[in-house]
Design a protein around this motif. Structure first.
Motif, PDB file in Angstrom:
ATOM      1  N   ASP A  81       0.840  -1.182   0.000  1.00 20.79           N
ATOM      2  CA  ASP A  81       0.000   0.000   0.000  1.00 20.79           C
ATOM      3  C   ASP A  81       0.882   1.241   0.000  1.00 20.79           C
ATOM      4  OD1 ASP A  81      -2.312   1.581   0.242  1.00 20.79           O
ATOM      5  OD2 ASP A  81      -1.913   1.787   2.392  1.00 20.79           O
ATOM      6  N   THR A  88      -4.817  -1.830   1.737  1.00 19.72           N
ATOM      7  CA  THR A  88      -4.770  -1.123   0.458  1.00 19.72           C
ATOM      8  C   THR A  88      -6.176  -0.785  -0.026  1.00 19.72           C
ATOM      9  OG1 THR A  88      -2.883  -2.477  -0.066  1.00 19.72           O
ATOM     10  CG2 THR A  88      -3.803  -1.236  -1.866  1.00 19.72           C
ATOM     11  N   SER A  89      -6.354   0.437  -0.487  1.00 24.63           N
ATOM     12  CA  SER A  89      -7.697   0.836  -0.882  1.00 24.63           C
ATOM     13  C   SER A  89      -8.170   0.035  -2.091  1.00 24.63           C
ATOM     14  CB  SER A  89      -7.736   2.330  -1.185  1.00 24.63           C
ATOM     15  OG  SER A  89      -6.691   2.639  -2.087  1.00 24.63           O
ATOM     16  N   SER A  90      -7.248  -0.443  -2.910  1.00 27.43           N
ATOM     17  CA  SER A  90      -7.664  -1.261  -4.050  1.00 27.43           C
ATOM     18  C   SER A  90      -7.720  -2.739  -3.688  1.00 27.43           C
ATOM     19  CB  SER A  90      -6.696  -1.042  -5.207  1.00 27.43           C
ATOM     20  OG  SER A  90      -5.413  -1.490  -4.813  1.00 27.43           O
ATOM     21  N   ARG A  99      -2.446  -6.152   2.044  1.00 27.02           N
ATOM     22  CA  ARG A  99      -3.548  -6.171   1.078  1.00 27.02           C
ATOM     23  C   ARG A  99      -4.834  -5.619   1.686  1.00 27.02           C
ATOM     24  NH1 ARG A  99      -2.275  -4.842  -2.794  1.00 27.02           N
ATOM     25  NH2 ARG A  99      -4.213  -5.424  -3.816  1.00 27.02           N
ATOM     26  N   HIS A 131      -6.209   3.854  10.141  1.00 24.03           N
ATOM     27  CA  HIS A 131      -7.490   3.338   9.652  1.00 24.03           C
ATOM     28  C   HIS A 131      -8.459   2.973  10.777  1.00 24.03           C
ATOM     29  CE1 HIS A 131      -6.530   2.419   5.253  1.00 24.03           C
ATOM     30  NE2 HIS A 131      -5.448   3.007   5.745  1.00 24.03           N
ATOM     31  N   SER A 159      -9.064 -12.752  -1.704  1.00 26.64           N
ATOM     32  CA  SER A 159     -10.232 -12.584  -2.565  1.00 26.64           C
ATOM     33  C   SER A 159     -10.227 -13.713  -3.590  1.00 26.64           C
ATOM     34  CB  SER A 159     -10.185 -11.222  -3.265  1.00 26.64           C
ATOM     35  OG  SER A 159      -9.085 -11.175  -4.143  1.00 26.64           O
ATOM     36  N   ASN A 166      -3.895 -11.067  -4.203  1.00 28.02           N
ATOM     37  CA  ASN A 166      -4.412 -10.714  -2.882  1.00 28.02           C
ATOM     38  C   ASN A 166      -4.142 -11.818  -1.851  1.00 28.02           C
ATOM     39  OD1 ASN A 166      -5.384  -8.125  -3.298  1.00 28.02           O
ATOM     40  ND2 ASN A 166      -7.241  -8.894  -4.289  1.00 28.02           N
ATOM     41  N   THR A 208     -10.755  -5.582   0.699  1.00 25.55           N
ATOM     42  CA  THR A 208     -11.733  -4.968   1.600  1.00 25.55           C
ATOM     43  C   THR A 208     -11.820  -3.465   1.343  1.00 25.55           C
ATOM     44  OG1 THR A 208     -10.014  -4.647   3.264  1.00 25.55           O
ATOM     45  CG2 THR A 208     -11.331  -6.658   3.429  1.00 25.55           C
ATOM     46  N   ALA A 209     -11.270  -3.039   0.263  1.00 19.51           N
ATOM     47  CA  ALA A 209     -11.232  -1.617  -0.091  1.00 19.51           C
ATOM     48  C   ALA A 209     -10.602  -0.772   1.005  1.00 19.51           C
ATOM     49  CB  ALA A 209     -12.636  -1.121  -0.434  1.00 19.51           C
ATOM     50  N   GLY A 210      -9.635  -1.351   1.668  1.00 15.76           N
ATOM     51  CA  GLY A 210      -8.873  -0.573   2.634  1.00 15.76           C
ATOM     52  C   GLY A 210      -9.367  -0.681   4.070  1.00 15.76           C
ATOM     53  N   ASP A 211     -10.401  -1.496   4.299  1.00 15.46           N
ATOM     54  CA  ASP A 211     -10.863  -1.673   5.678  1.00 15.46           C
ATOM     55  C   ASP A 211     -10.085  -2.781   6.362  1.00 15.46           C
ATOM     56  OD1 ASP A 211     -12.699   0.292   5.473  1.00 15.46           O
ATOM     57  OD2 ASP A 211     -14.369  -1.058   4.948  1.00 15.46           O
TER      58      ASP A 211
END
Lengths: 301, 330, 167, 198, 666
Positions: free
Chosen positions: E191, E375-377, E372, E430, E277, E273, E380-383
């Motif tokens: 990230d 990372t916003s991509s 992973r 975060h 994923s 990932n 979990t879209a960064g969560d």
């Protein structure tokens, strides 16, 4: 299959139920055990605290006599004996000074040890030499529905064991499963029971025993299976004191050989189960009751 | 002008070299014409004392064949050295130790016991062995001493030239004698034969491809030898690549592999080691077991690689043999 | 009588890329080992002519150590394999000529195995020490002694003769 | 609250102690201890110790002999070998503990609270004379020597053992006791000698 | 022996170097010099403090002139270090550089022995050997070999990318071979990067695109080098190009095919990932992948496996016809002059330390998994979430997992401290979780790293010094219920602690790639005992290997961070450029040669040469050696049964005299 048998002091004393169950089980499986001639104390933990060289000599005398007895592995049920005999064997190869001392002592008694005799634990022999299939084929009363926490203790798996992992051993798990038991995942399976500290420093030693018992109960075990006479004693004999200190955590602790004997059809008494302070749940020892029990387990939601 | 004096002598050898001189056939007449043979025990009746009586260096050249195994041979070597201007080691035994030096694998005691007691054809219940002196009818009879070690001639006395071969071929003998008589000799210490390995003259050379590697070794008696193909391509050990040429490849022409009698080239100190090096490097296998399997086709490395040259090899002799064969363990 | 001051003399032939470099590494790492081994650098163990080994022994080495890259790792593809093949036969030859197996040793030591250089050298020095001196020059001299005695007797005789002539 | 001075002077060190301990076969790895604390973290009894096993390693390496031999730590070691197996530097911590116990017993320095040294001595004497251990008799002797109160508090345990047939009152013994005695004598005077006697 | 007497009278100069106390501390240098002075041929014998210094070299040159030296012997360090130095000094003094011989009395003597008398005796013997040997040396010329200007870069991580770009920008043709479907390597998964916290994608993606569009770079993904032949300047490399079942030239990266795949949802663990994923059988490795080309996983694709799929992807691709199920594996041969190996590392498998419960407890994750998650991509879209979707309230970082441990890997993985601190800061950013870092030693020596450590402390991250003994899920206290419990000695506080947390992050170390040994063989490199590729010299030649023309960069040589990997990649590119721009390489004149008159034409040598340098001249009926092909191993020399092959610098007489010399015991 033939082995030289080194009972060790405990199996003639506090741990006699271990011998009482081991011998018939082995005989039943066609394993011949010949007790080591004039064996002596292995040297044990207590002796090492005084004089490691002499402890090594004690162990080496047994090894030398075993080697004389023939090309058989030395079967050693007691964890402490297993560790000390193996440790001595390693020390003889690894450290010249120790080797010299031990060879000098052996020579003084016209004995010799070349390092050929292997020291084996019954668990190792049963799983790897006899084999789970052979054991399974002898099971007449499987431990259906009996929840067993396998407890190995420390000295069989650390640090000289050659047959299982030091952190997560599985031989007894597999053996118990072969007997039909429900093996409870028991993360404390190699944690220390407190050893002789239960007697000498009870506030420390008994707490270790307590943690083991509590966690076994918490995980729903009916019985704890063990492979060491000292572990069995600690987990079995101190319930009164533990209850007084930390609260009630009653659970029976038996030798894995006793459970084997039960499945082979031996009576509890034949296997020394009458020697327990905390008796094993009678349901488990009665074939008929066991059948009922397993049904009720199946019927449970 | 008096004709140059020439002597011949025979030490530990089979006698083939003497035969080789005779093999000069009619050419020998030319030789006899040109020289005055003053000593040749196999053919002419001169005695040791005749030689002793000659002035030192009065013989132009002595061609001595055979290795040195006994005290008598040593003594004669010394005597002839003193009396000759050129001492020439004639033949493989004198040059390299020859086949007699294969005995350097055994102690004196082992040899005597075998020959006088254990040979299947030997009848010698009294286990009598040759003695250096014994009494016979009041006379003292002496025999030469049997030495512990077989030696090439130059390991006993200085040698000026070598004529190789087992035996030397008439051609190189003639050439050598010719050079001697004409005074056209090379610098001292040289071998009077071409300094290039045998393959150069071998008629089978062209049949060898450039990629010979060995998947097995066969011995001549175990296989049918193709008369037209390089022996190495037939998996038969041929010492030709490691052996000085000059023999005109008589053996390979006769359908037998070279066994190395001309010895190494001047660039090599140990003929056997070199042949071993070349042969083994070309073994086909890449694993230890496979390699040793292939090499097991050469059951006797000493006899194969040092058939003529053990005495002059770098190690000379089985190294753990006693010097004193009579007393020490065999 | 063995000489109490005797120390094994070992000649080593190390290949430039692996074993010689490993010996350099042992040095850089300041490992300590027995001083009995003298190293001759060659580009590849494949350059080790069996003559070198015999010559070293004949000149007084008590042992010869050859070091090359591990099989499969040769800088020159397969030079070490050729060494291995020669070595197998040479061992048999040496055995037949009375030289103990432990005196001539072939080891694969890669450039990173400085420790192994130390281990092999120390082990070999000890093995050769146990075997005792090979000392071929002395043995050659012993073998030749029976000859020199003859030479002496001849010289003796000549002297006597000369005296007789004089007289 | 009593305030104590805790500074250590050079004179508090016993030079050569570390070398002596590291000279015992199997203990040489102590040299490479990085004080990570895995031993203490994994030790089931470290929670009762005055010095954690890691601190004992540091004290030994720094020659603080008196501090180490007087500490409770070595007597609380149950020899479960978890530290030895887990140590990232493969230090045989359990064996170092044994070496320290032996020295403490030899020098007579040990906390009076713990009967472990007495147990060890009684144990070795029983082995020497009988060749085997009779646990119940050993424990009896231990209690007699060390702690009367313990006997009283353990009477129920004793009764239980008698009830379950595990209380043995006849000595177990071997036949060739003389042979064993010869061997123990031949082993020498006790301590395993350090490799480099200073 | 032809060469034995050809050199006539020689005048030898002998020098022994003290190397400060490095040699003189153990070897009695004046005694060795005095001994050498008495040996035949020696006219000058000196000991000097530093022979490799300018005055030391000047000394040799002066003596060559004044004493008319015809040979020079220097006893100092390893010839692998300074042979060239002294050869140059000889040349500067007017002597052919190959009249020089070096004696190694440092690495092979003073540094490995302690007894002064023994070390001195050994030095004398080694000196004696060289003095005997040098007599036979001959004047030699170095040969020049042309360098092919193209370069192969193996591995498309940040190191390989940087090396390829550097070379490409210098106008050299580069082949970049990557076995994964995209370049980017580990860095592409990150990230942010420490200690600057700049976005990894932002700095890496432009470089990746630059590779793709660079006119001088040929990028082959899904490809592996399978064979390397030749030598510096002239390598022939065979590359295996695996099918991706999508034509790279035709695919425009629209990803319509992925949407159209008969698998409606991703079903298979997504490698990029790290399994967090799922992907389909036809997929693009990650959004920024280079090349921007989809690929088909032959293990998963129904069409590839059974040939009985509806092939909806083909329809979606329509008239672009980029999808091609007939693709086959190809072998391509290329010629290059230099090779840069940047094959990277593998992460330690945390399951090997069962105490930490990875694989057993779902909320024990590795650092790369957290990377992973954050990372916003990412998946979990960064969560940052636990497996059950909750946000952790407390997170523990365990450092040195599989590092500094004799039971797994003994080395320090060098980046885990900083990497963990970066992740710890991101977790704080975060979530509002308590973060505790369990460490043995904080290693923050890089530029800006100590400051980063300070920042971590100021952000309230707890640091506990102690190697975690175990992670369990059994509670001994009420606050531990339902948590993961870390048991550790807080070594600074001096007692054992049990610390319950929701999530545990294992800072896994770096290991050599699983196939490092095969790769090493392929390129004729060495590995250190730990399995990392071995540099020629740890200080003086950090990106060179023992094979000329093969260089290493990045983590395949040992653990390092991004700045160091890039620095090495640049250095490797520079080394390659230096060779290319010189145009040729001087070859050590240690080639074998045949004395034509002596050769009998037995052909024994011919099959022994691995470089086919020996041929048979049918006209002359002799073997001949092509010096340009000969690499100088000497195997044929040892094998020539009639002693007719010789080797420059390693003549038989030279070695025989060395043997005699080393066996002299003065």
């Amino acid at each position: 299959m033939k082995y030289t048998y080194f009972p060790g002091c405990s199996l003639k004393g506090l741990g006699r139920a271990y011998e009482e169950s081991l011998l018939p089980v082995m005989r039943h499986l066609g394993v011949e055990l010949a007790e080591l001639d004039d064996w002596n104390c292995c040297g044990a933990t207590a002796y090492m605290s005084v004089d490691e060289a002499k402890a090594g000599v004690l162990a080496a005398r047994n090894l030398a006599i075993a080697e004389k007895a023939g090309p058989y592995d030395l079967l050693t049920p007691c964890s402490a004996c297993y560790l000390v005999l193996n440790k001595t064997k390693h020390n003889i190869t690894d450290f010249p000074e120790i080797r010299d001392t031990i060879h000098r002592a052996l020579r003084s008694a016209n004995l010799a040890y070349t390092g050929n005799t292997q020291v084996r634990h019954p668990l190792d022999v049963l799983v790897h030499d006899v084999g789970l299939d052979a054991i399974k084929s002898r099971v007449v009363r499987p431990l259906k529905g009996l929840k067993v926490a396998p407890y190995y203790g420390c000295q069989v798996v650390r640090p000289y064991s050659t047959f299982d992992d030091a952190w997560n051993p599985t031989t007894m798990d597999r053996l118990l499963a072969a007997l039909g038991a429900d093996v409870v995942p028991f993360p404390l399976k190699t944690k220390c029971c407190g050893g002789s500290l239960t007697g000498t420093v009870p506030e420390a030693g008994l707490r270790l025993t307590y943690i083991l018992l509590k966690e076994a109960v918490r995980r729903g075990a009916d019985v704890i299976a063990t492979i060491c006479p000292l572990c069995q004693f600690n987990l079995d004999a101190y319930h009164d004191q533990i209850d007084r200190r930390w609260g009630r955590t009653r659970i029976a602790t038996v030798y894995f050989t006793q459970l084997m004997g039960l499945t082979f059809g031996f009576s509890p008494k034949q296997l020394g189960l009458n020697r327990n302070f905390v008796p094993m749940n009678p349901l488990a020892t009665e074939p008929k009751a066991m059948a009922q029990r397993s049904q009720s387990v199946r019927g449970a939601p | 002008m008096p004709k140059p004096k020439i002597a011949f002598y025979w030490c530990a050898s089979c006698g083939g070299c003497e035969e080789a001189v005779v093999d000069l056939a009619e050419d020998i007449l030319g030789v006899v014409e040109a020289v005055d043979i003053v000593f040749w025990p196999v053919a002419m009746d001169f005695k040791k004392k005749d030689v002793e009586a000659m002035p030192d260096q009065s013989i132009v050249a002595t061609l001595l064949n055979g290795a040195i195994r006994t005290s008598e041979q040593e003594e004669m070597a010394h005597l002839l050295r003193r009396k000759s201007q050129f001492l020439i080691a004639y033949g493989a035994c004198a040059q390299l130790g020859g086949i007699p030096s294969l005995a350097n694998q055994f102690s004196r005691e082992q040899l005597l016991r075998y020959v006088y007691e254990e040979t299947p054809t030997m009848v010698n219940d009294a286990k009598t062995r040759p003695q250096s002196t014994f009494q016979n009818n009041g006379h003292t009879v002496t025999l030469p001493e049997f030495r512990n070690v077989v030696r090439a001639l130059d390991q006993v006395v200085g040698v000026d030239y070598y004529i190789p071969g087992c035996p030397p071929t008439p051609k190189i003998t003639k050439a050598a004698v010719g050079a001697l008589l004409e005074g056209k000799l090379p610098p001292k210490g040289g071998v009077l034969a071409p300094d290039i390995a045998l393959c150069d003259q071998c008629p089978r050379k062209a049949t060898k491809p450039t990629n010979v590697s060995f998947t097995e070794f066969k011995r001549p008696h175990t296989t049918h030898l193709d008369p037209g193909k390089c022996f190495l391509t037939q998996s038969v050990v041929c010492m030709g690549p490691a052996t000085r040429g000059g023999c005109e490849a008589v053996c390979t022409r006769g359908n037998m592999p070279c066994s190395g009698c001309f010895g190494p080239t001047s660039r090599v100190r140990d003929q056997g080691a070199k042949m071993l090096s070349s042969l083994c490097a070309n073994v086909a296998s890449k694993d230890e077991g496979g390699i040793s399997g292939i090499l097991s086709g050469i059951p006797d490395p000493v006899g194969t690689f040092y058939r003529y040259g053990l005495a002059k090899s770098l190690l000379r002799r089985k190294v753990d043999l006693p010097t004193d064969g009579d007393r020490a363990k065999s | 009588m063995p000489d109490p001051n005797w120390q094994p003399r070992i000649v080593a032939f190390f290949c430039n890329w692996c074993t010689y470099t490993a010996a350099d590494l042992a040095g850089v790492s300041r490992l300590k080992y027995a001083p009995n081994v003298r190293v001759i650098r060659l580009m590849c163990s494949g350059r080790v002519d069996p003559q070198f080994i015999l010559d070293a022994l004949a000149r007084g080495a008590d042992g010869v150590l050859i070091g090359g890259c591990h099989i499969g790792d040769c800088h020159y593809v397969e030079g070490n394999l050729k060494t291995l093949r020669r070595f197998q036969m040479l061992k048999r030859l040496l055995h037949d000529l009375g030289i103990e197996d432990q005196r001539v040793r072939l080891e694969w030591i890669s450039a990173s195995e400085g420790e192994r250089v130390k281990m092999v050298i120390n082990e070999m020095v000890e093995q050769v020490r146990t075997l005792g001196p090979l000392n071929l020059p002395k043995r050659f001299a012993d073998w030749d002694r029976e000859m020199t005695s003859l030479e002496e007797s001849i010289r003796e005789k000549e002297r006597e003769e000369a005296e007789v002539v004089h007289a | 609250m009593r305030i104590q001075r805790t500074i250590k002077y050079e004179a508090d060190r016993v030079r050569g102690f570390a070398k002596e301990i590291m000279g015992v076969s199997g203990c040489e790895q102590l040299q490479s201890c990085i004080q990570c604390g895995t031993c203490s973290g994994t030790c089931p009894l470290s929670i009762y110790m005055d010095f954690s096993p890691r601190q004992v390693m540091a004290l030994v390496r720094a020659d603080f002999k008196h501090e180490v031999l007087r500490s409770h730590t070595v007597w609380l070691c149950a020899s479960c070998y978890a530290c030895t197996v887990e140590c990232p530097r493969q230090i045989r911590i359990t064996d170092i503990m044994y070496a320290l116990k032996q020295r403490a017993i030899k020098e007579g320095i040990y906390p009076k609270r713990f009967p472990i040294p007495i147990l060890a001595k009684e144990f070795s004497e029983m082995v020497r004379s009988k060749g085997r251990i009779t646990e119940t008799l050993l424990v009896m002797r231990l209690f007699l020597k060390a702690n009367w109160r313990a006997v009283l508090s353990s009477w129920r345990l004793g009764l239980g053992l008698i009830r379950t047939g595990r209380f043995v009152i006849r000595h177990e013994r071997i036949e060739r006791r003389a042979e064993l005695a010869t061997m123990l004598d031949a082993a020498g005077n006790g301590q395993v000698k350090p490799k480099e006697a200073a | 022996m032809k060469h034995e007497n050809s050199n006539g009278d020689v005048r030898i100069g002998f020098y022994i170097c003290h190397c400060g106390a490095n040699i003189a501390g153990t070897v009695d240098c004046p005694a060795v010099a005095a001994y050498a002075a008495k040996l035949p041929g020696v006219v000058v014998s000196r000991d000097y403090k530093y022979m490799c210094s300018d005055p030391g070299q000047e000394l040799i040159q002066q003596d060559i002139r004044e004493h008319r030296l015809s040979r020079v012997v220097v006893a100092s360090c390893s010839p692998l270090l300074h042979e060239q130095t002294f050869r140059n000094a000889c040349a500067a003094g007017g002597l052919n550089p190959f009249y020089f011989q070096m004696v190694n009395v440092r690495e092979h003597d003073s540094w490995v022995h302690t007894d002064r008398a023994e070390a001195t005796a050994k030095a004398k013997a080694l000196a004696h050997a060289a003095i005997r040997r040098v007599r036979f040396h001959r004047a030699l010329e170095t040969a020049k070999v042309r360098i092919h200007p193209d370069v192969l870069v193996v591995g498309g991580g940040i190191a390989g990318i940087h090396a390829a770009l550097t070379l490409g920008n210098a106008g050299k043709q580069v082949y970049l071979v990557e076995r994964e479907p995209s370049i980017g390597g580990h860095m592409a998964k990150f990230d942010k990067t420490f200690p600057t916290l700049d976005c990894a994608a932002c700095i890496l993606t432009p470089k990746m695109s630059a590779v793709r569009s660079h006119q001088n770079i040929t990028l082959w993904t899904c490809s592996e080098v399978v064979k390397v032949e030749g030598y510096v300047g002239n390598y022939t490399v065979t590359v295996k190009r695996k099918p991706r079942y999508v034509n790279e030239e035709l695919c425009v990266g629209c990803q319509e095919c992925i949407k159209a795949c008969v698998f409606k949802e991703g079903k298979f663990p997504d490698e990029f990932n790290v399994g967090l994923s799922k992907r389909k059988p036809i997929y693009i490795p990650f959004p920024q992948a280079v090349p921007q080309v989809v690929l088909i996983d032959p293990e998963r694709c129904i069409q590839v496996k059974t040939g009985r799929c509806k092939q909806t992807c083909l329809e979606a691709c329509a008239d672009r016809h980029a999808i091609d199920f007939t693709q086959k594996e190809q072998l391509v041969e290329i010629k290059v002059g230099n090779i840069i190996v940047a094959t990277g590392f593998k992460l330690f498998d945390a399951k090997r330390i069962p105490q930490y419960g990875y694989g057993l407890y779902p909320n024990v994750v590795t650092s790369i998994e957290l990377e992973r998650l954050v990372t916003s991509s990412g998946p979990t879209a960064g969560d940052i979430v636990l497996r059950d979707g909750r946000t952790p309230k407390s997170v523990g970082f365990i450092l040195c997992v599989g590092s500094r441990d004799l039971k797994t890997n003994r080395w320090c993985s060098r980046t885990c401290c900083m990497h963990s601190m970066k992740l710890a800061q991101l977790v704080r950013e975060h979530t509002d979780a308590d973060v505790t870092v369990f460490y043995m030693d904080i290693r923050a020596p890089g530029k800006g790293c100590e400051e980063f450590y300070d920042k971590s402390l100021k952000e309230g991250i707890q640091f506990v010094r102690g190697r975690v003994a175990e992670v369990t899920d059994w509670a001994l206290a009420p606050e531990e219920e339902g948590k993961l419990v870390i048991r550790v000695e807080d070594t600074l506080a001096g007692f054992v602690r049990r610390i319950p947390v929701d999530m545990i992050v294992l800072a896994v170390g770096m290991e050599p790639q699983a196939d490092a040994q095969e790769v090493r063989r392929l390129f004729n490199m060495s590995c250190g005992s730990e399995g990392w590729f071995l540099e020629k010299h740890p200080k003086l030649a950090p990106v060179s290997t023992f094979t000329d023309g093969v260089f290493i960069a990045g983590c395949c040589q040992g653990p390092k961070d991004i700045p160091d990997s890039i620095a090495q990649a640049g250095a490797a590119a520079a080394e390659a450029l230096a060779l290319i721009d010189k145009g040729y390489i001087e070859q050590e004149p240690n080639t074998a040669y045949i004395e034509e008159a002596d050769c009998s034409g037995c052909k024994s040598c011919i099959p022994l040469c691995p470089y086919t340098a020996i041929a048979f001249d049918e006209a002359k009926q002799k073997a001949t050696i092509n010096a340009a092909l000969c690499k100088g191993c000497g195997t044929c020399v040892a094998a020539c049964p009639s002693g007719s092959i010789r080797q420059n610098l390693f003549e038989d007489e030279e070695i025989f005299s060395e043997i005699e010399g080393v066996l002299s015991y003065a």
